[in-house]
Design an enzyme around this catalytic site. Structure first.
Site, short mmCIF file in Angstrom:
data_model
loop_
_atom_site.label_atom_id
_atom_site.label_comp_id
_atom_site.label_asym_id
_atom_site.label_seq_id
_atom_site.Cartn_x
_atom_site.Cartn_y
_atom_site.Cartn_z
N LYS A 10 0.81 -1.20 -0.01
CA LYS A 10 -0.04 0.02 0.09
C LYS A 10 0.65 1.11 -0.19
O LYS A 10 2.15 1.16 0.47
CB LYS A 10 -0.98 0.02 1.30
CG LYS A 10 -2.07 -1.05 1.13
CD LYS A 10 -3.18 -0.82 2.14
CE LYS A 10 -3.98 -2.00 2.29
NZ LYS A 10 -5.10 -1.82 3.29
N TYR A 50 -12.65 -1.37 -4.19
CA TYR A 50 -13.02 -1.63 -2.71
C TYR A 50 -14.55 -1.48 -2.92
O TYR A 50 -15.22 -1.30 -1.64
CB TYR A 50 -12.45 -0.67 -1.68
CG TYR A 50 -11.06 -0.89 -1.23
CD1 TYR A 50 -10.87 -2.38 -0.41
CD2 TYR A 50 -9.92 -0.23 -1.49
CE1 TYR A 50 -9.78 -2.64 0.06
CE2 TYR A 50 -8.53 -0.80 -1.07
CZ TYR A 50 -8.49 -1.79 -0.27
OH TYR A 50 -7.47 -1.99 0.17
N PHE A 58 -15.41 3.54 6.93
CA PHE A 58 -14.01 4.08 6.72
C PHE A 58 -13.87 4.13 5.02
O PHE A 58 -12.78 4.32 4.54
CB PHE A 58 -13.02 2.98 7.29
CG PHE A 58 -13.39 1.50 6.92
CD1 PHE A 58 -12.87 1.04 5.69
CD2 PHE A 58 -14.13 0.85 7.73
CE1 PHE A 58 -13.23 -0.30 5.49
CE2 PHE A 58 -14.45 -0.42 7.37
CZ PHE A 58 -14.26 -1.14 6.35
N ARG A 86 -2.23 -14.35 3.88
CA ARG A 86 -2.98 -13.36 5.03
C ARG A 86 -2.21 -13.77 6.23
O ARG A 86 -1.95 -13.13 7.06
CB ARG A 86 -4.31 -14.03 5.42
CG ARG A 86 -5.25 -13.37 4.16
CD ARG A 86 -6.57 -14.12 4.24
NE ARG A 86 -7.21 -13.14 5.39
CZ ARG A 86 -7.80 -12.04 5.05
NH1 ARG A 86 -7.87 -11.53 3.90
NH2 ARG A 86 -8.54 -11.56 6.23
N THR A 92 -5.48 -7.27 10.28
CA THR A 92 -5.74 -6.06 9.74
C THR A 92 -5.37 -4.84 10.67
O THR A 92 -4.63 -3.76 9.98
CB THR A 92 -7.17 -5.71 9.37
OG1 THR A 92 -7.71 -6.97 8.82
CG2 THR A 92 -7.56 -4.66 8.60
N ARG A 103 2.62 -6.82 9.09
CA ARG A 103 2.02 -5.41 9.40
C ARG A 103 2.37 -5.12 10.85
O ARG A 103 2.59 -3.96 11.18
CB ARG A 103 0.45 -5.57 9.45
CG ARG A 103 -0.17 -5.82 8.19
CD ARG A 103 -2.01 -6.08 8.21
NE ARG A 103 -2.47 -5.66 6.84
CZ ARG A 103 -3.56 -6.50 6.48
NH1 ARG A 103 -3.76 -7.49 7.13
NH2 ARG A 103 -4.27 -6.15 5.34
N ASN A 113 -2.18 0.21 6.73
CA ASN A 113 -1.75 -1.11 7.29
C ASN A 113 -0.53 -1.71 6.30
O ASN A 113 -0.74 -3.15 6.24
CB ASN A 113 -2.77 -1.83 7.71
CG ASN A 113 -3.72 -2.18 6.52
OD1 ASN A 113 -3.71 -1.67 5.57
ND2 ASN A 113 -4.69 -3.10 6.90
N HIS A 116 -2.45 -5.32 1.59
CA HIS A 116 -3.83 -5.74 1.34
C HIS A 116 -3.39 -7.17 0.72
O HIS A 116 -2.64 -7.46 -0.08
CB HIS A 116 -4.45 -4.92 0.28
CG HIS A 116 -5.65 -5.65 -0.37
ND1 HIS A 116 -6.98 -5.81 0.46
CD2 HIS A 116 -5.83 -6.76 -1.22
CE1 HIS A 116 -7.64 -6.36 -0.12
NE2 HIS A 116 -6.96 -7.05 -1.23
N GLU A 127 -9.92 -9.86 -7.79
CA GLU A 127 -8.77 -8.87 -7.76
C GLU A 127 -7.75 -8.98 -8.67
O GLU A 127 -7.18 -7.89 -9.00
CB GLU A 127 -8.65 -8.86 -6.19
CG GLU A 127 -9.79 -8.47 -5.26
CD GLU A 127 -9.23 -8.61 -3.68
OE1 GLU A 127 -8.08 -9.02 -3.33
OE2 GLU A 127 -10.15 -8.34 -2.87
P1 CMP Z 1 -7.48 -4.17 3.48
O1 CMP Z 1 -7.19 -5.41 3.62
O2 CMP Z 1 -7.06 -3.42 2.33
O3 CMP Z 1 -9.25 -4.01 3.33
C1 CMP Z 1 -10.00 -3.17 3.50
C2 CMP Z 1 -9.19 -2.19 4.36
O4 CMP Z 1 -10.08 -1.16 5.01
C3 CMP Z 1 -8.23 -2.69 5.30
O5 CMP Z 1 -7.58 -3.36 4.68
C4 CMP Z 1 -8.08 -1.61 6.19
O6 CMP Z 1 -6.71 -0.89 5.73
C5 CMP Z 1 -9.12 -0.61 5.98
N1 CMP Z 1 -9.76 0.05 7.09
C6 CMP Z 1 -9.96 1.25 7.70
N2 CMP Z 1 -10.33 1.37 8.64
C7 CMP Z 1 -11.01 -0.08 9.01
C8 CMP Z 1 -11.94 -0.55 10.26
N3 CMP Z 1 -12.25 0.19 11.07
N4 CMP Z 1 -12.01 -1.83 9.97
C9 CMP Z 1 -11.51 -2.54 8.85
N5 CMP Z 1 -10.83 -2.23 7.79
C10 CMP Z 1 -10.50 -0.77 7.96
#
Ligand code: CMP
Length: 138
Positions: A10, A50, A58, A86, A92, A103, A113, A116, A127
């Site tokens: 990212k 997304y 968010f 993962r 996450t 992470r 973070n 992805h 994707e």
């Molecule tokens: P990602 O795996 O890219 O998929 C969705 C993204 O939303 C997640 O990683 C986070 O970086 C982002 N995100 C931001 N805020 C939140 C939240 N409160 N809960 C879950 N994902 C979040």
């Protein structure tokens, strides 16, 4: 075909100069990189990627962030690729990520973070196809 997943390094991690270290970790963990490119998404492209999160609180912050600077998109191959990637990424929320995960090492917050990964084989296919054509998978 072996198992594939989709990953992103990212904008926060690219901006911080962590791209090379993360790619090293991916290779050391036994993934084969089937496709990879540096891109800078438009807001519309990030919203499309997304789309499942549209309506979540968010969503605006997430899509603005993902379109704020370049990121690296990848198709990764390994047995059990979705889970393996993962596991390497960690939770996450980096505050909840285990030692030794990407992470834990590179992420600053749940929103920024570092990486992805697809959450299922079905989404991995969707994707990968969002960013790569068949001819780009080597
Ligand atoms: P990602 O795996 O890219 O998929 C969705 C993204 O939303 C997640 O990683 C986070 O970086 C982002 N995100 C931001 N805020 C939140 C939240 N409160 N809960 C879950 N994902 C979040």
């Amino acid at each position: 075909m072996n198992d594939l997943t989709f990953g992103i390094i990212k904008p926060d991690a690219v901006r911080a100069g962590h791209t090379g270290k993360i790619i090293d970790r991916i290779i050391a963990d036994g993934f084969r990189i089937r496709a990879m490119k540096l891109i800078h998404m438009t807001l519309e492209e990030a919203e499309g990627f997304y789309a499942v999160h549209r309506g979540r609180p968010f969503f605006t912050e997430l899509t603005r962030f993902m379109s704020s600077a370049p990121c690296v998109v990848m198709a990764l191959e390994k047995e059990g690729a979705v889970k393996a990637w993962r596991d390497l990424m960690g939770a996450t929320d980096p505050a909840k990520a285990d030692e030794g995960t990407l992470r834990k090492e590179f992420a600053n917050s749940i929103g920024e973070n570092a990486v992805h990964g697809s959450d299922s084989e079905e989404n991995a296919q969707i994707e990968i196809a969002y960013f790569f054509s068949q001819i780009e998978l080597v």
